[in-house]
Design a protein around this motif. Sequence first.
Motif, short mmCIF file in Angstrom:
data_model
loop_
_atom_site.label_atom_id
_atom_site.label_comp_id
_atom_site.label_asym_id
_atom_site.label_seq_id
_atom_site.Cartn_x
_atom_site.Cartn_y
_atom_site.Cartn_z
N ASN A 1 0.83 -1.21 0.00
CA ASN A 1 0.00 0.00 0.00
C ASN A 1 0.86 1.25 0.00
O ASN A 1 0.54 2.24 -0.62
CB ASN A 1 -0.93 0.02 1.22
N TYR A 2 1.96 1.23 0.75
CA TYR A 2 2.87 2.35 0.80
C TYR A 2 3.42 2.63 -0.59
O TYR A 2 3.43 3.76 -1.04
CB TYR A 2 4.01 2.04 1.78
N SER B 1 0.79 4.27 -2.92
CA SER B 1 0.57 5.69 -2.68
C SER B 1 1.75 6.51 -3.17
O SER B 1 1.56 7.61 -3.69
CB SER B 1 0.28 5.96 -1.20
N GLU C 1 1.37 6.83 -6.84
CA GLU C 1 0.37 7.84 -7.18
C GLU C 1 0.95 9.25 -7.07
O GLU C 1 0.65 10.11 -7.89
CB GLU C 1 -0.85 7.70 -6.28
N ARG D 1 -6.39 13.20 -5.38
CA ARG D 1 -6.45 11.73 -5.23
C ARG D 1 -5.11 11.16 -4.76
O ARG D 1 -5.08 10.16 -4.06
CB ARG D 1 -6.86 11.07 -6.54
N SER D 2 -4.02 11.81 -5.16
CA SER D 2 -2.70 11.33 -4.75
C SER D 2 -2.39 11.74 -3.31
O SER D 2 -1.42 11.25 -2.72
CB SER D 2 -1.61 11.89 -5.67
N GLY D 3 -3.19 12.64 -2.76
CA GLY D 3 -2.97 13.09 -1.39
C GLY D 3 -2.02 14.28 -1.29
O GLY D 3 -1.69 14.70 -0.18
N THR E 1 2.47 14.15 2.58
CA THR E 1 2.52 13.28 1.40
C THR E 1 3.84 13.46 0.67
O THR E 1 4.46 12.47 0.25
CB THR E 1 1.34 13.58 0.46
N ARG F 1 6.50 11.60 2.57
CA ARG F 1 6.53 10.14 2.32
C ARG F 1 7.29 9.82 1.06
O ARG F 1 8.09 8.88 1.01
CB ARG F 1 5.11 9.57 2.23
#
Length: 122
Positions: free
Chosen positions: A3-4, A7, A10, A57-59, A78, A81
């Motif tokens: 999941n990381y 994201s 994205e 949507r990508s944060g 974001t 990250r």
Amino acid sequence: MANYSVSVSEVFHALADPTRCAIVSSLGYGAQTVTALAAPFDMALPSFMKHLTVLERSGLIRTSKLGRTRTCELVPETLSRAEKWIAGQRAMWEARSDRMVEFVERLHQQEQPHVTKRRRKD
């Protein structure tokens, strides 16, 4: 971990477009209305909104609406990250590079006695 990675993927997808990069850079100075953000770009508002949707949507950004005014703001966590992911990749490749240098140096040292013996025979 999967999941990381998704994201982060994205985020990189969102930043792959020069228009979206410019929007993120502009939001680095603070929150702005969609109208203010769209002003420098020569495109129709619906097209610009698609870019904002990808960023949201990508944060990377969040939007809020008060009356008829939509405001966008950057989500620095974001970007952090993505930066951490890049730093991890850099550390891994630098470690591999360091191991390669050590290997080549050892190989070179092992070859040195052979070169000296050959020269003595001449």
